[in-house]
Design a protein around this motif. Sequence first.
Motif, PDB file in Angstrom:
ATOM      1  N   THR A  26       0.804  -1.227   0.000  1.00 23.68           N
ATOM      2  CA  THR A  26       0.000   0.000   0.000  1.00 23.68           C
ATOM      3  C   THR A  26       0.838   1.278   0.000  1.00 23.68           C
ATOM      4  N   ASN A  28       2.203   2.899  -2.440  1.00 21.08           N
ATOM      5  CA  ASN A  28       2.099   3.768  -3.616  1.00 21.08           C
ATOM      6  C   ASN A  28       1.039   4.855  -3.500  1.00 21.08           C
ATOM      7  N   ALA A  29       0.055   4.689  -2.619  1.00 23.18           N
ATOM      8  CA  ALA A  29      -1.031   5.665  -2.543  1.00 23.18           C
ATOM      9  C   ALA A  29      -0.508   7.045  -2.167  1.00 23.18           C
ATOM     10  N   SER A  32       2.444   8.503  -4.563  1.00 27.00           N
ATOM     11  CA  SER A  32       2.142   8.568  -6.004  1.00 27.00           C
ATOM     12  C   SER A  32       2.601   9.866  -6.663  1.00 27.00           C
ATOM     13  N   ALA A  50       1.293  -0.334  -9.214  1.00 26.56           N
ATOM     14  CA  ALA A  50       0.656  -0.826  -7.993  1.00 26.56           C
ATOM     15  C   ALA A  50       0.207  -2.270  -8.154  1.00 26.56           C
ATOM     16  N   THR A 150       0.493   5.315   5.402  1.00 29.49           N
ATOM     17  CA  THR A 150      -0.349   6.491   5.178  1.00 29.49           C
ATOM     18  C   THR A 150       0.400   7.749   5.628  1.00 29.49           C
ATOM     19  N   GLN A 231      -7.453   1.182  -1.309  1.00 24.37           N
ATOM     20  CA  GLN A 231      -6.461   1.421  -0.258  1.00 24.37           C
ATOM     21  C   GLN A 231      -5.050   1.554  -0.812  1.00 24.37           C
ATOM     22  N   LEU A 233      -4.025   2.384  -3.895  1.00 24.66           N
ATOM     23  CA  LEU A 233      -3.728   3.433  -4.868  1.00 24.66           C
ATOM     24  C   LEU A 233      -4.824   4.472  -5.017  1.00 24.66           C
ATOM     25  N   TRP A 234      -6.029   4.041  -5.446  1.00 24.94           N
ATOM     26  CA  TRP A 234      -7.005   4.990  -5.956  1.00 24.94           C
ATOM     27  C   TRP A 234      -7.585   5.927  -4.910  1.00 24.94           C
ATOM     28  N   GLY A 236      -5.848   7.670  -2.915  1.00 25.34           N
ATOM     29  CA  GLY A 236      -4.981   8.836  -2.942  1.00 25.34           C
ATOM     30  C   GLY A 236      -5.403   9.860  -3.986  1.00 25.34           C
ATOM     31  N   ILE A 254      -6.904   7.953   4.749  1.00 29.75           N
ATOM     32  CA  ILE A 254      -6.596   6.550   4.444  1.00 29.75           C
ATOM     33  C   ILE A 254      -6.175   5.816   5.715  1.00 29.75           C
TER      34      ILE A 254
END
Length: 407
Positions: A26, A28-29, A32, A50, A150, A231, A233-234, A236, A254
């Motif tokens: 997780t 990469n969120a 990014s 991801a 996070t 959680q 990626l998207w 973010g 998150i």
Amino acid sequence: MGLMNRRWLIFGVCSANFFFSQLYRTTNAVISPYLVRDLSLDSEGLGLLAAAFFYSFALAQVPILLCIDKIGPRRIMTFLGVLGVAGAVIFALAREPHMAVLGRLTMGIGMSCAFIGSLKLLSVWFSPVVFATVSGFLTSVGTLGNIVSTSPLAAMAETLGWRESMLLMSTVHALVVIGLWIIVRDKPEDWKEELYSSSSIGNVFLLLKTKDFWLISLATFFRYGTFASLQALWAGPLLIMVLKLSPMMAGNVILAMSIGTIAGFPLWGILSDNIFRTRRGLIVIGIFSMALVMFTLAYLKEGTHPIILGFIFFLLGLFTASGQLMYAQVKELFSPEMAGAAMTGINFFNMLGPAFFLQFLGIAMSTFYPGASLGEAAFRMAIFICVFCLLVAGFLCLMTKETVQGK
């Protein structure tokens, strides 16, 4: 070393290893924006990067399924843990997108036995009557990795740099892998039953012939696939680009999702083991509740208070945690010597789900909204897709058998 001390030390080091599995998947969120800047990625490239972790993780379940009941989790987890550390280093040092993808692929393979291997060990070292509860606590401790990925990771990346942060985490993980080899034993000294299956191929064929295995596997594909794609990626881009939160505030929202899962894992286990004495019923309630909460995301607007956003994301984490009971349910469908193979089988679909949804949602958004693939309308479409898939998962679970004794 006493049996009680050994089992809790094994629980501790397995939890620490699972912590890094949750952390790596997780990261990469919140980083990014740095990945886009340093690796020149677009939305489709972000999705692929991801998803790479989850693709290799899922595919690795096949050889693990064949080997875990024969070779044992200690050797597999240690060897793969070394690969996980190496993958984190490759990712941290990557200067080109293809090297970053290679690093994520290696990380996925390296962490592919962290959870299933731990469940196999817990099924041997702890009583079956507390398995759902203990596995819930294992997952809660491991999910602290999602919390670190996070706001804490956002702060580390801002202070140290995202590459330096990844290298620091990989160094600590290397120490945990050493601990796996030193502390873990596949079974207690007085273990009376045969630990390893003599016919792993036979186990696979038995799994594939069992209807409930397919129902549970497809349900967890949709449940965890939709949740983890958000959680990992998207969430973010949704929070930062659509709802206009700062990266740090988005990390806090998150974070609430991870807190929800940490609270939910032991809660659902205790409710299942000690109060309601059901697996299927609680899983269905959790998935349908998750669909309802997910639906509200489609209508959030810029200016929504972060506390409201945090509460919504907390509920998503709380309700998705009911899916943890799927592992107890599928384990109870088969004989003890098949426990590892059965749980590995559904874990394949559990990890294939995020890989699919991370990439599929990115492609769908860019295809139907080519000029605004990270805009409000594109995300609303993606959320509706996720809600539909969660409803399908809930109905699939309704068709499974109840496995708790007396039901």
